[in-house]
Scaffold this motif. Structure first.
Motif, PDB file in Angstrom:
ATOM      1  N   GLU A 229      -6.068  -2.186   2.529  1.00  0.00           N
ATOM      2  CA  GLU A 229      -5.368  -1.455   3.586  1.00  0.00           C
ATOM      3  C   GLU A 229      -5.718  -1.990   4.971  1.00  0.00           C
ATOM      4  OE1 GLU A 229      -3.128   0.866   3.639  1.00  0.00           O
ATOM      5  OE2 GLU A 229      -2.993   1.421   1.536  1.00  0.00           O
ATOM      6  N   ILE A 230      -6.976  -2.348   5.183  1.00  0.00           N
ATOM      7  CA  ILE A 230      -7.428  -2.819   6.489  1.00  0.00           C
ATOM      8  C   ILE A 230      -8.278  -4.065   6.321  1.00  0.00           C
ATOM      9  CG2 ILE A 230      -7.419  -0.495   7.472  1.00  0.00           C
ATOM     10  CD1 ILE A 230     -10.492  -0.503   7.250  1.00  0.00           C
ATOM     11  N   ALA A 244      -0.303   1.236   3.007  1.00  0.00           N
ATOM     12  CA  ALA A 244       0.269   2.527   3.375  1.00  0.00           C
ATOM     13  C   ALA A 244       0.099   2.823   4.862  1.00  0.00           C
ATOM     14  CB  ALA A 244      -0.391   3.640   2.548  1.00  0.00           C
ATOM     15  N   ILE A 245      -1.014   2.378   5.447  1.00  0.00           N
ATOM     16  CA  ILE A 245      -1.250   2.671   6.862  1.00  0.00           C
ATOM     17  C   ILE A 245      -0.274   1.895   7.736  1.00  0.00           C
ATOM     18  CG2 ILE A 245      -2.954   2.672   8.725  1.00  0.00           C
ATOM     19  CD1 ILE A 245      -5.138   2.822   6.626  1.00  0.00           C
ATOM     20  N   VAL A 252       8.186   3.023   7.631  1.00  0.00           N
ATOM     21  CA  VAL A 252       8.968   2.480   6.518  1.00  0.00           C
ATOM     22  C   VAL A 252       8.240   2.770   5.215  1.00  0.00           C
ATOM     23  CG1 VAL A 252       9.934   0.656   7.934  1.00  0.00           C
ATOM     24  CG2 VAL A 252       7.832   0.218   6.677  1.00  0.00           C
ATOM     25  N   PRO A 253       8.966   2.764   4.059  1.00  0.00           N
ATOM     26  CA  PRO A 253       8.318   2.982   2.764  1.00  0.00           C
ATOM     27  C   PRO A 253       7.250   1.939   2.526  1.00  0.00           C
ATOM     28  CG  PRO A 253      10.687   3.152   2.547  1.00  0.00           C
ATOM     29  CD  PRO A 253      10.418   2.609   3.928  1.00  0.00           C
ATOM     30  N   CYS A 254       6.158   2.367   1.926  1.00  0.00           N
ATOM     31  CA  CYS A 254       5.028   1.486   1.660  1.00  0.00           C
ATOM     32  C   CYS A 254       5.266   0.695   0.381  1.00  0.00           C
ATOM     33  CB  CYS A 254       3.749   2.315   1.543  1.00  0.00           C
ATOM     34  SG  CYS A 254       2.408   1.543   0.679  1.00  0.00           S
ATOM     35  N   ILE A 274      -1.091   5.046  -0.956  1.00  0.00           N
ATOM     36  CA  ILE A 274      -1.091   6.490  -0.751  1.00  0.00           C
ATOM     37  C   ILE A 274      -0.151   6.801   0.399  1.00  0.00           C
ATOM     38  CG2 ILE A 274      -2.503   8.486  -0.172  1.00  0.00           C
ATOM     39  CD1 ILE A 274      -4.884   6.990  -1.306  1.00  0.00           C
ATOM     40  N   PRO A 275       0.927   7.555   0.162  1.00  0.00           N
ATOM     41  CA  PRO A 275       1.884   7.835   1.232  1.00  0.00           C
ATOM     42  C   PRO A 275       1.215   8.581   2.380  1.00  0.00           C
ATOM     43  CG  PRO A 275       2.776   8.422  -0.923  1.00  0.00           C
ATOM     44  CD  PRO A 275       1.314   8.164  -1.106  1.00  0.00           C
ATOM     45  N   LEU A 276       1.571   8.208   3.594  1.00  0.00           N
ATOM     46  CA  LEU A 276       1.057   8.879   4.775  1.00  0.00           C
ATOM     47  C   LEU A 276       2.200   9.564   5.485  1.00  0.00           C
ATOM     48  CD1 LEU A 276      -1.264   6.148   6.289  1.00  0.00           C
ATOM     49  CD2 LEU A 276      -1.888   8.045   4.816  1.00  0.00           C
TER      50      LEU A 276
END
Length: 284
Positions: A229-230, A244-245, A252-254, A274-276
């Motif tokens: 993610e990061i 997701a982030i 927009v969709p991940c 994981i949706p945010l």
């Protein structure tokens, strides 16, 4: 391929780029969105004074008189809420165009005072205008304009309440994801590997913002890095493509692309999508 030095210089130039613009325009755009007439907004931004603060300087303290309105012209300001038990909560990181002191209150004697504290996170410039000047400008607005402004202010206050009500129900990981997404909207620039945060929050910053401790923040950030993610480059965070982030920042969709750039460390092969939820822009 850019070298690390070139990438760092590029990020620094992007941080300073908006300072070359008329910063009042950023603030005016926010006023327009609140339904304040253009003439009134211009009168407010054109008749103000500016003060410069060095890094770590106190701008105002909790309980101090709030007879002036402030907004950030340049730099980053930490708006902090001191707690009765001696701890503090970092309410937000304010940047160009953000108003400071929106949560001011009237005390028992009818005087406006500050609820929070504000500290310069680095060298910054603050614009100030007296409340009397603001009051006189509002008197010139017609009833319809004042009603629109009142409705926008009520909506903004309700949005803050909803934000924190939602925030309290999330896990520490989800809270950090939301905070990083918000920082991406305010401080992020497009980057070959994703979204580069031009302002680096410390572990203490993140711990105060999510109501946790630095060890917990460290563990969660490690987990986010392992999940792709990061990443980190030159002491700055990158919200990686396909995560997701980054998707939350862009709205927009991940979807994972299964690739973690070699320039980002630590690398990872897996992602947790994981949706945010899209969140409001703090004070923007």
């Amino acid at each position: 391929m850019k070298t690390k030095t070139a990438q760092a210089n590029f990020a620094e130039s992007k941080m300073n780029e908006i300072s070359l613009l008329n910063r009042a325009n950023v603030f005016e755009a926010g006023l327009f969105s609140w339904g304040i007439p253009e003439e009134t907004a211009r009168a407010l931004t054109q008749h103000h004074s500016e003060l410069s603060y060095t890094s770590g300087k106190l701008i105002f303290s909790q309980g101090s008189p709030a007879d002036i309105v402030l907004w950030v012209v340049k730099g980053v300001v930490r708006e902090v809420c001191p707690n009765p038990n001696g701890t503090q909560t970092l309410v937000r990181l304010a940047t160009a165009g953000d108003i400071l002191g929106l949560a001011d209150k009237l005390n028992d004697t009818g005087q406006w005072v500050r609820r929070f504290e504000a500290w310069a996170a680095g060298p910054c410039v603050i614009a100030i205008v007296t409340r009397d000047h603001v009051r006189n400008l509002l008197k010139a607005m017609n009833p319809e304009e004042l009603l629109t402004l009142s409705e926008k202010m009520n909506s903004a206050a309700a949005e803050w309440v909803q934000y924190y009500a939602t925030f309290l129900g999330l896990s520490y990981r989800e809270r950090i994801e939301m905070v990083l997404a918000e920082l991406g909207r305010k401080f992020g620039i497009a980057d070959g590997d994703g979204i580069l945060l031009t302002f680096e929050p410390t572990h203490s910053d993140l711990a105060e913002m999510i109501g946790s401790s630095r060890p917990v923040v460290g563990r969660v950030l490690t987990e986010l890095a392992e999940d792709g993610e990061i990443g980190r480059r030159e002491r700055k965070y990158v919200l990686l493509h396909g995560g997701a982030i980054e998707a939350a920042v862009k709205g927009v969709p991940c979807g994972s692309n299964g690739h973690v750039p070699p320039s980002i460390q630590p690398a990872a092969a897996s992602r947790r999508n994981i949706p945010l939820q899209r969140q409001h822009r703090w004070g923007r």
